[in-house]
Design an enzyme around this catalytic site. Structure first.
Site, PDB file in Angstrom:
ATOM      1  N   CYS A  12       0.855  -1.181   0.000  1.00 14.23           N
ATOM      2  CA  CYS A  12       0.000   0.000   0.000  1.00 14.23           C
ATOM      3  C   CYS A  12       0.893   1.234   0.000  1.00 14.23           C
ATOM      4  O   CYS A  12       2.118   1.140   0.116  1.00 14.23           O
ATOM      5  CB  CYS A  12      -0.900   0.007   1.232  1.00 14.23           C
ATOM      6  SG  CYS A  12       0.030   0.114   2.790  1.00 14.23           S
ATOM      7  N   HIS A  74       3.983   2.182  11.798  1.00 15.45           N
ATOM      8  CA  HIS A  74       2.886   1.988  12.751  1.00 15.45           C
ATOM      9  C   HIS A  74       2.682   3.187  13.669  1.00 15.45           C
ATOM     10  O   HIS A  74       1.656   3.284  14.339  1.00 15.45           O
ATOM     11  CB  HIS A  74       3.162   0.745  13.605  1.00 15.45           C
ATOM     12  CG  HIS A  74       3.588  -0.436  12.791  1.00 15.45           C
ATOM     13  ND1 HIS A  74       4.919  -0.763  12.594  1.00 15.45           N
ATOM     14  CD2 HIS A  74       2.871  -1.335  12.088  1.00 15.45           C
ATOM     15  CE1 HIS A  74       4.989  -1.834  11.820  1.00 15.45           C
ATOM     16  NE2 HIS A  74       3.772  -2.196  11.502  1.00 15.45           N
ATOM     17  N   GLU A 126       0.806  -0.185  16.466  1.00 19.51           N
ATOM     18  CA  GLU A 126      -0.049   0.939  16.065  1.00 19.51           C
ATOM     19  C   GLU A 126      -0.961   1.347  17.212  1.00 19.51           C
ATOM     20  O   GLU A 126      -1.159   2.540  17.469  1.00 19.51           O
ATOM     21  CB  GLU A 126      -0.883   0.587  14.832  1.00 19.51           C
ATOM     22  CG  GLU A 126      -1.764   1.746  14.387  1.00 19.51           C
ATOM     23  CD  GLU A 126      -2.747   1.403  13.283  1.00 19.51           C
ATOM     24  OE1 GLU A 126      -3.818   2.041  13.235  1.00 19.51           O
ATOM     25  OE2 GLU A 126      -2.452   0.494  12.470  1.00 19.51           O
ATOM     26  N   SER A 225       1.774  -9.552  10.894  1.00 22.37           N
ATOM     27  CA  SER A 225       1.085  -8.541  10.092  1.00 22.37           C
ATOM     28  C   SER A 225      -0.412  -8.606  10.361  1.00 22.37           C
ATOM     29  O   SER A 225      -1.075  -9.577  10.003  1.00 22.37           O
ATOM     30  CB  SER A 225       1.367  -8.766   8.602  1.00 22.37           C
ATOM     31  OG  SER A 225       0.469  -8.026   7.805  1.00 22.37           O
ATOM     32  N   ASN A 227      -2.977  -6.873   9.050  1.00 23.29           N
ATOM     33  CA  ASN A 227      -3.867  -6.895   7.888  1.00 23.29           C
ATOM     34  C   ASN A 227      -3.788  -8.217   7.142  1.00 23.29           C
ATOM     35  O   ASN A 227      -4.780  -8.689   6.592  1.00 23.29           O
ATOM     36  CB  ASN A 227      -3.594  -5.694   6.970  1.00 23.29           C
ATOM     37  CG  ASN A 227      -2.348  -5.852   6.129  1.00 23.29           C
ATOM     38  OD1 ASN A 227      -2.391  -6.392   5.020  1.00 23.29           O
ATOM     39  ND2 ASN A 227      -1.213  -5.386   6.640  1.00 23.29           N
ATOM     40  N   SER A 269       1.955  -5.271   3.432  1.00 22.35           N
ATOM     41  CA  SER A 269       3.398  -5.113   3.646  1.00 22.35           C
ATOM     42  C   SER A 269       4.217  -6.177   2.926  1.00 22.35           C
ATOM     43  O   SER A 269       5.421  -6.291   3.154  1.00 22.35           O
ATOM     44  CB  SER A 269       3.708  -5.127   5.151  1.00 22.35           C
ATOM     45  OG  SER A 269       3.038  -6.185   5.797  1.00 22.35           O
TER      46      SER A 269
END
Length: 316
Positions: A12, A74, A126, A225, A227, A269
């Site tokens: 992304c 993050h 995050e 990760s 996501n 990522s």
């Protein structure tokens, strides 16, 4: 065996920017460059940057005076930021701009003394960074992960309450938590749209389309990760066998034995080279040409800090 590729998949804009910041810093300043936490949650990316001279640390105290320090995508708490400011360090911030947007929401609530609720996963960097933007003792900052957490939560003032979300959550799960928040606290205020980022939403939408056709779904992404984990969970929730893999070496032949259609996607990522390697391995196991599915086009770009805007090919 048919091979289908989810679209979009992989990097992304926030990940692309964060990696570019580390690469450009290495090219301009030379090694070592210190990075607080893994710049993005992908083993291949982190290992390749480490080989080039990036040193990944968790505590600012590990960074020597006069060094270059980069904050990961993050984000970091205000306490970490202030500690870095107090040191003789050159600091670059690779925090994803969409994470920074959530930080600003929390900081505004803190200044107003309003209590805030963050929907997120405990222990994720995050979440630690976002919670660390709140500093007003008159209010309060709370973390919830599920509707059950919401029903157990007690706040000081239900009349002045807001919520935010981690950017990499399951869209469906988050919707359930938001519904619970609105029932539990009718006057709670949230963002116009939840804080889950465009890339997370698009990749979940793409894996949903992929899982409608594929018998088995392979998600390229590292175990830490967020996501990437959500993509595998979504495919499993749709009744498909789904596996989270770091690279092609993780594929077990029995996963695809007698399978007519396998789907491949990648977390935000995970670099495309890993997807290419997975496709090559599947072709060794009897797969045909990889067919990309149609999906949302992404054209968002986040600029690196101006001090690092350099064509690294011009740097010796």
């Amino acid at each position: 065996m048919q091979i289908l590729l989810a679209n979009p998949r992989g990097f992304c804009a926030g990940v692309d920017r964060a990696i570019s910041i580390v690469e450009n810093a290495l090219a301009i300043y030379g090694a070592p460059i210190y990075v607080r936490h893994e710049v993005v949650h992908n083993r291949y990316v982190v290992d390749s940057l480490r080989e080039r001279g990036a040193i990944f640390i968790e505590q600012i105290s590990e960074v020597p005076d006069g060094a270059i320090l980069i904050f990961s995508a993050h984000g970091v708490s205000q306490a970490v930021r202030n500690e870095a400011k107090s040191r003789d360090l050159t600091v670059f911030d690779a925090t994803c701009p969409l994470v920074t947007k959530v930080h600003m929401e929390v900081a505004r609530a803190s200044r107003r003394g309003e209590e805030s609720i963050l929907i997120g996963h405990a222990g994720h960097p995050e979440v630690e960074g976002t919670m660390g933007q709140y500093s007003n003792p008159e209010g309060g900052m709370y973390l919830v992960e599920s509707p059950d957490d919401v029903w157990k939560l007690t706040v000081k003032n239900e009349e002045k309450l807001s919520f935010m979300t981690q950017t990499t959550l399951s869209v469906d799960d988050t919707s359930d938590v938001i519904d619970a928040l609105r029932k539990r606290f009718p006057k709670i205020v949230g963002p116009r749209k939840d804080d889950i980022c465009y890339a997370t939403t698009n990749r979940q939408e793409a894996v949903r389309a992929l899982a409608e056709q594929a018998e088995v779904v392979l998600v390229v992404g590292s175990k830490n990760s967020s996501n990437s984990n959500r993509l595998a969970e979504l495919a499993q929730r749709m009744g498909k066998r789904a596996f989270l893999i770091d690279d092609a070496k993780d594929i077990q032949e029995e996963w695809v034995k007698e399978v007519k259609c396998v789907g491949v996607t990648a977390g935000a990522s995970a670099p495309d080279i890993l997807v290419q390697n997975v496709v090559a391995r599947l072709q060794q196991l009897g797969g045909g040409e990889a067919i990309p599915l149609e999906g949302r086009e992404e054209n968002i770009v986040f600029e690196v800090p101006k001090e690092l805007r350099v064509d690294i090919r011009e740097v010796d």
